[in-house]
Design a protein around this motif. Structure first.
Motif, short mmCIF file in Angstrom:
data_model
loop_
_atom_site.label_atom_id
_atom_site.label_comp_id
_atom_site.label_asym_id
_atom_site.label_seq_id
_atom_site.Cartn_x
_atom_site.Cartn_y
_atom_site.Cartn_z
N SER A 199 14.12 5.66 15.66
CA SER A 199 13.19 5.31 16.73
C SER A 199 12.01 6.28 16.78
CB SER A 199 13.94 5.31 18.07
OG SER A 199 13.05 5.10 19.15
N ASN A 200 12.28 7.58 16.71
CA ASN A 200 11.21 8.57 16.78
C ASN A 200 10.25 8.45 15.60
OD1 ASN A 200 12.17 9.65 19.16
ND2 ASN A 200 13.37 11.24 18.17
N LEU A 201 10.78 8.18 14.40
CA LEU A 201 9.92 8.02 13.23
C LEU A 201 9.00 6.81 13.40
CD1 LEU A 201 12.30 8.68 10.17
CD2 LEU A 201 10.94 10.31 11.47
N ILE A 202 9.57 5.69 13.81
CA ILE A 202 8.78 4.46 13.93
C ILE A 202 7.74 4.60 15.04
CG2 ILE A 202 8.88 1.98 14.43
CD1 ILE A 202 9.99 2.82 11.66
N LYS A 203 8.12 5.20 16.16
CA LYS A 203 7.17 5.37 17.26
C LYS A 203 6.01 6.28 16.89
CE LYS A 203 10.42 4.59 21.09
NZ LYS A 203 11.13 5.24 22.22
N ALA A 204 6.24 7.22 15.97
CA ALA A 204 5.17 8.15 15.57
C ALA A 204 4.16 7.50 14.64
CB ALA A 204 5.79 9.38 14.90
N MET A 205 4.53 6.39 14.01
CA MET A 205 3.62 5.72 13.09
C MET A 205 2.55 4.96 13.86
SD MET A 205 6.31 4.07 10.35
CE MET A 205 7.65 5.03 9.65
N PRO A 206 1.30 4.92 13.37
CA PRO A 206 0.28 4.10 14.01
C PRO A 206 0.73 2.64 14.04
CG PRO A 206 -0.70 5.58 12.39
CD PRO A 206 0.78 5.66 12.20
N SER A 207 0.57 1.98 15.17
CA SER A 207 1.11 0.62 15.33
C SER A 207 0.32 -0.44 14.56
CB SER A 207 1.15 0.25 16.81
OG SER A 207 -0.14 0.30 17.39
N ASP A 208 -0.88 -0.09 14.08
CA ASP A 208 -1.73 -1.09 13.43
C ASP A 208 -1.68 -1.02 11.90
OD1 ASP A 208 -2.96 1.36 13.25
OD2 ASP A 208 -4.98 0.61 13.69
N ILE A 209 -0.64 -0.38 11.36
CA ILE A 209 -0.55 -0.23 9.91
C ILE A 209 0.69 -0.94 9.37
CG2 ILE A 209 -1.75 1.99 9.97
CD1 ILE A 209 1.03 3.28 9.37
N VAL A 210 0.80 -0.97 8.06
CA VAL A 210 1.96 -1.51 7.36
C VAL A 210 2.73 -0.35 6.75
CG1 VAL A 210 2.70 -2.87 5.35
CG2 VAL A 210 0.92 -3.75 6.89
N VAL A 211 4.06 -0.38 6.87
CA VAL A 211 4.90 0.65 6.28
C VAL A 211 5.72 0.02 5.15
CG1 VAL A 211 6.74 0.29 8.00
CG2 VAL A 211 6.65 2.43 6.71
N LYS A 212 5.85 0.76 4.06
CA LYS A 212 6.71 0.33 2.95
C LYS A 212 8.06 1.01 3.10
CE LYS A 212 7.20 0.38 -2.09
NZ LYS A 212 6.63 0.86 -3.39
N ILE A 213 9.11 0.21 3.18
CA ILE A 213 10.47 0.72 3.34
C ILE A 213 11.24 0.49 2.05
CG2 ILE A 213 12.62 0.56 4.65
CD1 ILE A 213 10.98 -0.61 6.96
N GLU A 214 11.89 1.54 1.56
CA GLU A 214 12.78 1.42 0.41
C GLU A 214 14.20 1.67 0.90
OE1 GLU A 214 11.41 3.46 -3.18
OE2 GLU A 214 9.49 3.76 -2.17
N LEU A 215 15.11 0.74 0.53
CA LEU A 215 16.44 0.70 1.14
C LEU A 215 17.49 0.38 0.09
CD1 LEU A 215 17.73 0.70 4.07
CD2 LEU A 215 17.48 -1.79 4.00
N ASP A 216 18.72 0.88 0.31
CA ASP A 216 19.86 0.55 -0.55
C ASP A 216 21.13 0.73 0.26
OD1 ASP A 216 21.28 -0.21 -2.83
OD2 ASP A 216 20.07 1.07 -4.16
N ASN A 217 22.25 0.29 -0.30
CA ASN A 217 23.52 0.38 0.42
C ASN A 217 23.94 1.83 0.63
OD1 ASN A 217 24.15 -2.48 0.69
ND2 ASN A 217 24.49 -2.48 -1.53
N ASP A 218 24.00 2.24 1.91
CA ASP A 218 24.48 3.57 2.29
C ASP A 218 23.74 4.70 1.58
OD1 ASP A 218 26.34 2.44 4.04
OD2 ASP A 218 27.81 2.21 2.43
N TYR A 219 22.44 4.49 1.36
CA TYR A 219 21.57 5.52 0.78
C TYR A 219 20.52 5.90 1.82
CZ TYR A 219 22.86 5.85 -4.17
OH TYR A 219 23.48 6.14 -5.35
N PRO A 220 19.88 7.06 1.63
CA PRO A 220 18.73 7.36 2.48
C PRO A 220 17.65 6.28 2.35
CG PRO A 220 19.42 9.31 1.25
CD PRO A 220 20.18 8.15 0.68
N ALA A 221 16.91 6.08 3.42
CA ALA A 221 15.79 5.15 3.40
C ALA A 221 14.49 5.93 3.30
CB ALA A 221 15.78 4.28 4.65
#
Length: 245
Positions: A199-221
């Motif tokens: 929540s804190n990470l997402i709230k700190a991001m500017p709301s008018d931008i696009v974020v690229k998320i990299e994800l995997d099973n039980d790995y850091p994002a």
């Protein structure tokens, strides 16, 4: 040597992004810009940031390290008005960074950086790549608050989902493929994270931008996004919460 001018709103956005994880920071400065790498005290999240010289209104620098207390920088930001320019100059002889906001001069002692480590950024090849508007994630966070202390991110071939399940209530944000900028994953992956950190990470991001998320099973994002008119680049790394069997 370091001497620069920056828009107050640009500096505020920069401080918000960093102070989500740490209170004191070491900037590595060179003629091309400034950067930092830091891990939060609990070693749950990491930030890597690079600000190009072009993110500043003016910029002159040699190779130098600058340690700052971000709470003190926030005090300087409170002195600035909308559209104001903040000037910064390093006083190496006295170990200070001098801020000028209008006709106010604020001199700030530097933080000792000798004990601050330079964490190594892990090289991760993650299965899913999703590009999503930050405003959508912020809506999902708002729906999930007070339900649980963890949140699950799920990526499938045609959707991306935030799922928060508590003892009695649940909330989820499901974004179909046409609501995303892009999604690239061959089969479903998911990972659970501490809700407060996410929540804190997402709230700190500017709301008018696009974020690229990299994800995997039980790995850091990994969360990659740009700031300062694409003149700054930020990467957050968030460790998963692994449930004990």
């Amino acid at each position: 040597m370091f001497k620069a001018q920056i828009k107050a709103e640009t500096l505020k956005g920069l401080v918000n992004v960093i102070s989500t994880l740490i209170d004191e920071v070491k900037f590595t400065v060179d003629s091309e810009g400034m950067s930092l790498k830091a891990v939060d005290p609990a070693h749950v999240a990491m930030i890597e940031l690079r600000m190009d010289a072009g993110a500043f209104e003016s910029y002159e620098a040699d190779n130098v390290e600058i340690g700052l207390d971000l709470d003190k920088v926030k005090e300087v930001l409170k002195l600035s008005g909308a559209g104001e320019i903040i000037a910064m100059e390093l006083d190496e002889e006295r170990g200070r960074l001098v801020f000028k906001v209008g006709n106010i001069t604020r001199r700030m002692n530097l933080v000792d950086t000798s004990s601050m480590s330079d964490p190594k950024v892990p090289q991760l090849e993650l299965a899913a790549n999703i590009e999503v508007p930050v405003s959508e994630l912020q809506r999902g966070i708002k729906a999930s608050e007070k339900i649980s202390d963890h949140i699950t991110l799920i990526a499938d071939t045609d959707y991306f989902e935030l799922l928060c399940e508590g003892d009695t209530d649940s909330a989820d944000l499901r974004l179909e493929k046409d609501s995303l900028v892009s999604i690239n994953v061959e089969s479903q992956v998911s990972s659970m994270f501490p809700l407060d950190y996410f929540s804190n990470l997402i709230k700190a991001m500017p709301s008018d931008i696009v974020v690229k998320i990299e994800l995997d099973n039980d790995y850091p994002a990994k969360f990659n996004f740009n700031v300062a008119g694409d003149k700054g680049r930020v990467m957050y790394l968030l460790a998963p919460r692994i449930e004990n069997e």
